[in-house]
Every structure is written in C-alpha cells, then in structure tokens.
Scaffold this motif. Structure first.
Motif, PDB file in Angstrom:
ATOM      1  N   GLN A   7      -0.511  21.431  -1.877  1.00  0.00           N
ATOM      2  CA  GLN A   7      -0.461  20.268  -1.003  1.00  0.00           C
ATOM      3  C   GLN A   7       0.767  20.292  -0.097  1.00  0.00           C
ATOM      4  OE1 GLN A   7      -0.818  16.729  -3.422  1.00  0.00           O
ATOM      5  NE2 GLN A   7      -2.973  17.083  -3.868  1.00  0.00           N
ATOM      6  N   ALA A   8       1.881  20.824  -0.610  1.00  0.00           N
ATOM      7  CA  ALA A   8       3.119  20.852   0.179  1.00  0.00           C
ATOM      8  C   ALA A   8       3.049  21.856   1.329  1.00  0.00           C
ATOM      9  CB  ALA A   8       4.314  21.174  -0.717  1.00  0.00           C
ATOM     10  N   TYR A  55      -3.284   9.849   6.107  1.00  0.00           N
ATOM     11  CA  TYR A  55      -2.795   9.552   4.764  1.00  0.00           C
ATOM     12  C   TYR A  55      -3.918   8.961   3.913  1.00  0.00           C
ATOM     13  CZ  TYR A  55       1.688   9.890   7.246  1.00  0.00           C
ATOM     14  OH  TYR A  55       2.743  10.311   8.017  1.00  0.00           O
ATOM     15  N   TRP A  56      -3.842   9.228   2.589  1.00  0.00           N
ATOM     16  CA  TRP A  56      -4.822   8.720   1.626  1.00  0.00           C
ATOM     17  C   TRP A  56      -4.091   8.023   0.475  1.00  0.00           C
ATOM     18  CZ3 TRP A  56      -5.250  13.260   4.209  1.00  0.00           C
ATOM     19  CH2 TRP A  56      -6.481  13.573   4.825  1.00  0.00           C
ATOM     20  N   PHE A  86       0.860  -1.177   0.000  1.00  0.00           N
ATOM     21  CA  PHE A  86       0.000   0.000   0.000  1.00  0.00           C
ATOM     22  C   PHE A  86       0.904   1.238   0.000  1.00  0.00           C
ATOM     23  CE2 PHE A  86      -2.237  -3.398   2.154  1.00  0.00           C
ATOM     24  CZ  PHE A  86      -3.511  -3.364   1.603  1.00  0.00           C
ATOM     25  N   SER A  87       0.451   2.300  -0.659  1.00  0.00           N
ATOM     26  CA  SER A  87       1.218   3.542  -0.704  1.00  0.00           C
ATOM     27  C   SER A  87       0.254   4.713  -0.587  1.00  0.00           C
ATOM     28  CB  SER A  87       2.010   3.635  -2.011  1.00  0.00           C
ATOM     29  OG  SER A  87       2.774   4.822  -2.053  1.00  0.00           O
ATOM     30  N   MET A  88       0.515   5.598   0.371  1.00  0.00           N
ATOM     31  CA  MET A  88      -0.393   6.711   0.649  1.00  0.00           C
ATOM     32  C   MET A  88       0.391   7.982   0.939  1.00  0.00           C
ATOM     33  SD  MET A  88      -3.212   4.726   3.009  1.00  0.00           S
ATOM     34  CE  MET A  88      -2.002   3.686   3.804  1.00  0.00           C
ATOM     35  N   GLN A  89      -0.283   9.114   0.868  1.00  0.00           N
ATOM     36  CA  GLN A  89       0.336  10.391   1.208  1.00  0.00           C
ATOM     37  C   GLN A  89      -0.660  11.260   1.967  1.00  0.00           C
ATOM     38  OE1 GLN A  89       1.433  11.788  -2.729  1.00  0.00           O
ATOM     39  NE2 GLN A  89      -0.398  13.060  -2.871  1.00  0.00           N
ATOM     40  N   ASN A  90      -0.158  12.342   2.589  1.00  0.00           N
ATOM     41  CA  ASN A  90      -1.042  13.154   3.432  1.00  0.00           C
ATOM     42  C   ASN A  90      -1.738  14.241   2.609  1.00  0.00           C
ATOM     43  OD1 ASN A  90       1.345  14.749   3.162  1.00  0.00           O
ATOM     44  ND2 ASN A  90       0.849  15.844   5.059  1.00  0.00           N
ATOM     45  N   ALA A  91      -2.319  13.818   1.504  1.00  0.00           N
ATOM     46  CA  ALA A  91      -3.174  14.662   0.659  1.00  0.00           C
ATOM     47  C   ALA A  91      -4.236  13.758   0.064  1.00  0.00           C
ATOM     48  CB  ALA A  91      -2.360  15.329  -0.442  1.00  0.00           C
ATOM     49  N   THR A  92      -5.412  14.309  -0.178  1.00  0.00           N
ATOM     50  CA  THR A  92      -6.538  13.479  -0.605  1.00  0.00           C
ATOM     51  C   THR A  92      -6.470  13.065  -2.064  1.00  0.00           C
ATOM     52  OG1 THR A  92      -7.833  15.478  -1.044  1.00  0.00           O
ATOM     53  CG2 THR A  92      -8.101  14.447   1.122  1.00  0.00           C
ATOM     54  N   THR A  93      -5.728  13.819  -2.879  1.00  0.00           N
ATOM     55  CA  THR A  93      -5.617  13.512  -4.305  1.00  0.00           C
ATOM     56  C   THR A  93      -4.168  13.650  -4.752  1.00  0.00           C
ATOM     57  OG1 THR A  93      -5.950  15.794  -5.043  1.00  0.00           O
ATOM     58  CG2 THR A  93      -7.932  14.437  -4.762  1.00  0.00           C
ATOM     59  N   LEU A  94      -3.887  13.163  -5.949  1.00  0.00           N
ATOM     60  CA  LEU A  94      -2.617  13.465  -6.589  1.00  0.00           C
ATOM     61  C   LEU A  94      -2.733  14.794  -7.330  1.00  0.00           C
ATOM     62  CD1 LEU A  94      -1.183  10.246  -8.302  1.00  0.00           C
ATOM     63  CD2 LEU A  94      -0.280  11.452  -6.318  1.00  0.00           C
TER      64      LEU A  94
END
Length: 362
Positions: free
Chosen positions: A189-190, A202-203, A136-144
C-alpha cells in the motif's frame, strides 16, 4: 486457497474467531501503541506527537449534504438518507491531511496518506447523538493491512520489540503468518505514486453503521479538476506545503465527493463465493469489490480559501470516529473495537506531554 487465506488470518466464519481473546488483545494493543508512540519520539529526539499520522496539515472546509431525493430511485434515496445524510445541509468541517507513519518523515518517503475530518453538528440536528460533531477517517488504500485484533496485537508486538526478529520468532506459527501478511500488505500500500494530497482518493477501509440496520464504508473521491503544482522533492514537507499553497493561491479550491458503499451479502463475493455479514465486518483487510457493491455519492467536502490552521491549532486537533459519532454512525468490527481504547490512550499521553512542556516553559 481457502485454507491458505485462513492460515494467514482471514477468518471464514465465527467459529474461526476467538471473542474471549479480544479483550486481552485490546489491552496489549493499547500498551504497545503507547510504547510505539514514545519510541518514535525518542528515536527522533522530539516531543511526543500523534501515535500515527504524525506529520500533516490541517485546513477548514465545508461539508455539503446533497438532496438525495434527486437522481435516486425512492428506495435507494431512503437507504442513503440516514443519520447526518438525512436532509440537505451545509456543515463546517476541519480536515487534516497526513502521512500514516508514527515518525515524522519526509513527505516523499513511501507511505499511506490519510484524510481525516470532523463535522460540527448544529444543536438539535441529531437527536440523541451524544456528540456535537461527527468524525471521519480515511486513507488512500481500499483496505487496512491489519485484518483484526489478533493481527493487530501480533504485528505491534513485533514492531515494538527491541529485537524484531526475536519478537517474530516468539509468536505462534499462525501469528507469524498474520504478521507477514500484515507487513506485506502495508508495504504494498505504501508503494504508490506520490501525488498531492488534494488529488488522491481516500477510503474509510473499516465499517460504520448507517442507520439501525445497514453497514457501510465511505470514500472521498477527488474532483478530476483539483489543481496542484509539480511537487518539489527537495522540500521535506512538499505535500503539506503544496496543500497550503493551494488553499492560499489557487482560484479554484479542491473538493471531494463523499460516497457510501453498502454491505450487500447477496452480491459481494470472496474467492467466488458469497459470505455472511460477519465475514465482511470482521475482516478489515478484505476488499469490497466496487463492481459488486458500488459507491453512491451523498455529500461534498470542499476546502476553504486561506483556512490553514496554525501549527498549535493543528496539533491540538484530533479525530475520534467512535467518541464523535451518532447512534446511526457507530463504527463496527474487530479493528474498530481494538483501536478505540488505544487511540484514546494515545491522545491522553500526547495531551499530558504537551502539559508538561507548557509547565516547563512557564
């Protein structure tokens, strides 16, 4: 407003998309990703590392699948209990928290943060899985910020150009708009408040199969009680060192509830209108409103005490959401199709560079 968002890259229907262009885009993305990876290493006078998420820290964890028959209506429980989530079980996992940038920067440089983890599957757990683990790979933003493969290739061409302004000028008008939108979203996002890794949500930002007939996004939701000490901004690795300190010293270890969000074309809207499934699948920069499509908690990821991986082991760790997936969890959508070959090529380049360093040392 509809025509404006279309010009900036959001595709309203399959008629707006160009499937014939996608393979050429993927090849260009792979080529330029390798160039960006090499450029980042050269600029910082260091050996080659990851193409993105270059700086991070890895720890061990456990991934506990809930009994989904408890607290859910039978119909919802049946929808949730698919693939790895089909039955209660506790799996070992490896988690990496990182900064998204391709360069190794101070942890206090504005950036998107990521949480990636691999779950080790037991033999016979997932018939026909084709892999011994699921990633699984996620980041602390809802979209790319990157919407699809055309936006991806246009943006990476500019970022790798010897003269970015000239690179931007060489693009078509529509691709210029795609790049402007992508970079603006990435900058937005940054610019988040810098907080410890263990206290961020994270999403997945992109989509995955959930059984043969469902498509979902994921989110890792931190416990409100995850402990952390004030960050030391004088320390370039302040986020990483705080995470390492946490699993070494704190009596209560951090955990994240892992949740699933179903694609529901009957309820989800974009600018007040419902859309077909392909709209939501192919536009990675379009948010799924949680008020229209809520998240459902299905598992818990808990960090383990004194489990930080060594620098060598952490560098050898990788995550591949396509290669390490089950038939019920394959990634879908333009961005997932585009990034898989680029990530594989990047990993091979990093392994080759590490092999060369090893031979030099010997």
């Amino acid at each position: 407003m509809m025509s404006l968002t279309r010009w900036f890259g959001v595709t309203e229907s399959d008629a707006d998309r160009d499937p014939a262009r996608e393979q050429a885009d993927i090849e260009a993305i792979t080529e330029k990703s390798l160039l960006m990876q090499a450029n980042a290493a050269d600029k910082q006078h260091r050996s080659m590392c990851r193409g993105t998420h270059a700086s991070g820290v890895s720890v061990r964890a456990q991934f506990e699948i809930f009994d989904l028959t408890v607290g859910h209506a039978p119909e919802l429980a049946a929808r949730l209990a698919r693939g790895i989530f089909a039955k209660p079980r506790v799996y070992p996992a490896v988690v990496r928290f990182a900064n998204a940038d391709a360069s190794i920067n101070s942890d206090f440089k504005p950036d998107v943060r990521s949480l990636s983890f691999s779950v080790d599957l037991a033999p016979g757990d997932m018939a026909g899985a084709g892999s011994s683990r699921q990633d699984f790979s996620m980041q602390n933003a809802t979209t790319l910020p990157i919407n699809d493969s055309p936006a991806f290739v246009a943006t990476i061409k500019v970022l790798t150009a010897s003269n970015p302004l000239a690179g931007l000028w060489s693009l078509t008008f529509k691709d210029k708009l795609r790049v402007v939108r992508t970079l603006a979203l990435a900058e937005l996002q940054a610019q988040q408040k810098i907080r410890p890794y263990q206290q961020l949500r994270y999403w997945s930002t992109v989509l995955f199969r959930h059984g043969p007939d469902e498509v979902v996004k994921f989110s890792a939701i931190p416990s409100p009680d995850n402990p952390a000490r004030p960050l030391q901004k004088s320390n370039r690795q302040g986020l990483q060192d705080e995470l390492a300190r946490h699993i070494r010293e704190d009596s209560r270890l951090s955990w994240f509830d892992f949740a699933v969000q179903f694609l529901d074309t009957g309820k989800m809207t974009y600018w007040g209108k419902t859309r077909d499934a392909d709209f939501w699948i192919e536009n990675a920069s379009v948010e799924w409103n949680e008020a229209e499509a809520p998240f459902h908690r299905v598992a818990r990821l808990t960090l383990l005490r004194n489990s930080q991986l060594s620098m060598e082991a952490s560098e050898a760790t990788y995550f591949d959401v396509t290669g390490n997936s089950t038939p019920d969890s394959r990634p879908v959508g333009s961005i997932n199709r585009a990034r898989c070959p680029a990530e594989l090529a990047s990993r091979r380049a990093r392994a080759h560079a590490a092999g060369q360093r090893s031979q030099t040392v010997q």
